[in-house]
Design a protein around this motif. Structure first.
Motif, short mmCIF file in Angstrom:
data_model
loop_
_atom_site.label_atom_id
_atom_site.label_comp_id
_atom_site.label_asym_id
_atom_site.label_seq_id
_atom_site.Cartn_x
_atom_site.Cartn_y
_atom_site.Cartn_z
N MET A 1 -15.59 19.68 -2.99
CA MET A 1 -13.97 19.21 -2.93
C MET A 1 -13.64 18.27 -2.03
SD MET A 1 -10.91 21.91 -2.60
CE MET A 1 -11.49 22.95 -4.10
N ASP A 25 -15.19 26.90 1.71
CA ASP A 25 -15.58 25.93 0.98
C ASP A 25 -16.69 25.05 1.28
OD1 ASP A 25 -14.99 24.01 -0.86
OD2 ASP A 25 -14.21 22.32 0.71
N ARG A 29 -19.91 24.56 -1.25
CA ARG A 29 -20.63 23.46 -1.68
C ARG A 29 -22.23 23.55 -1.21
NH1 ARG A 29 -19.00 19.91 1.94
NH2 ARG A 29 -17.44 20.98 3.08
N GLU A 35 -17.06 22.19 -8.87
CA GLU A 35 -15.81 21.89 -8.14
C GLU A 35 -14.85 22.82 -8.46
OE1 GLU A 35 -12.89 17.95 -7.17
OE2 GLU A 35 -14.65 17.65 -8.36
N ARG A 38 -14.91 26.13 -7.24
CA ARG A 38 -14.58 26.27 -5.94
C ARG A 38 -13.10 26.07 -5.66
NH1 ARG A 38 -17.91 21.80 -5.19
NH2 ARG A 38 -16.50 20.72 -4.17
N TYR A 39 -12.43 25.38 -6.55
CA TYR A 39 -11.13 25.13 -6.60
C TYR A 39 -10.25 26.48 -7.02
CZ TYR A 39 -6.23 23.54 -7.46
OH TYR A 39 -4.97 23.52 -7.59
#
Length: 319
Positions: A1, A25, A29, A35, A38-39
């Protein structure tokens, strides 16, 4: 991100919350999580932090609003109930799953000795039959794409790929030019959880993609852009969120409310099950790891088959 997004997610949060989310985060990653995943995970944790600081009626929530290691089961349940009241049970379920991952990571980091998610029940969500999109509706959407210009050719290729493959929004939206193999009439799809698969496409879809590629090749500098889809003007890629907006616009032009890529995914499973297709093969084609998904996506087909049997049997009509 990108750093900008994590800055926005953590804006206004207490120092400890912000620091933990940045570290989490980085861990996500390093684990090569997509992505979008993760968001969604980070958003769930950030929303819990903001709820504790701004909306929680609990007088002892102040400490938890400053430090996630002070969060209790009671805080989680209150947040979950608030999500159901202000959003929906489905949204609350998504937050529940994200928070499970966050507190599991805190456990792995030895920051807590027990997750506050222990014994917190997942919110029950209503089982709905997702409306599939019929062929007549898809024809109307394709009619809305009709034309010889760049955008028209691109839009038809996009719609036909979703309809023909049942792929996810992000899977078609993130295609690269090198993922297209017109010799074998197939595409290389990058699925969830870093699970790639090759999917065949039919002649009409192959022709639409070929016409788009010829139009794309005429745009100066396009060969330097790896992403398959380009914006109407310039060399900026058209990303999944842009395609999501595009489909809504095409749906409105075709008189179809709430058009989105997942309706074709449901339709793919619907048609497959109606034709008596094998569930295991469907899982491979659509990139599913759990057989819960074909049951969910095939529910509308099962209901339709049951109705057909009901009519054929004529129960109660013979008296």
């Amino acid at each position: 991100m990108p750093l900008l997004k994590i800055d926005k997610l953590t804006e206004g949060l207490a120092r400890d919350w912000s620091g933990f989310l940045r570290d989490w985060d980085r861990s996500l990653r390093a684990g090569n999580y997509p992505e979008t995943t993760r968001y969604n995970y980070l958003l769930a944790a950030a929303q819990l932090a903001r709820y504790l600081a701004e909306y929680s009626p609990d007088p002892d929530a102040d400490e938890a609003a400053e430090d996630p290691t002070a969060v209790t089961k009671k805080h989680i349940e209150a947040f979950q109930a608030w999500m159901i009241d202000t959003r929906s049970a489905s949204t609350a379920l998504n937050k529940h799953k994200g928070l499970q991952q966050f507190f599991r990571w805190l456990l792995d980091e030895d920051e807590i000795t027990r997750s506050p998610m222990d014994r917190v029940k997942q919110p029950k969500t209503p089982q709905k039959l997702i409306p599939v999109i019929r062929d007549d509706d898809t024809r109307r959407v394709l009619d809305a794409c009709r034309g010889k210009g760049f955008a028209s050719l691109r839009n038809e290729a996009i719609v036909r790929l979703y309809c023909n493959t049942g792929a996810r929004l992000s899977e078609i939206g993130n295609l690269l030019v090198t993922d297209i193999d017109l010799n074998t009439e197939s595409i290389h799809v990058h699925g969830k959880g870093a699970k790639d698969r090759r999917v065949r496409i039919g002649p009409k879809t192959s022709r639409a993609v070929s016409k788009y590629l010829r139009a794309r090749a005429k745009r100066q500098g396009a060969d330097e852009v790896p992403q398959l889809w380009l914006a109407e003007r310039g060399l900026n890629p058209l990303r999944p969120n842009g395609i999501k907006i595009l489909l809504k616009r095409l749906g409105a032009a075709a008189g179809i409310d709430g058009l989105h890529a997942h309706r074709w995914r449901h339709n793919y499973a619907h048609e497959w099950k109606l034709a008596g297709g094998d569930t295991g093969d469907l899982m491979l084609l659509l990139g599913w790891a759990s057989d819960d998904m074909p049951r969910h996506y095939g529910a509308s087909a099962a209901a339709e088959r049951a109705q057909e049997v009901q009519v054929r049997l004529g129960i109660g009509e013979r008296v």
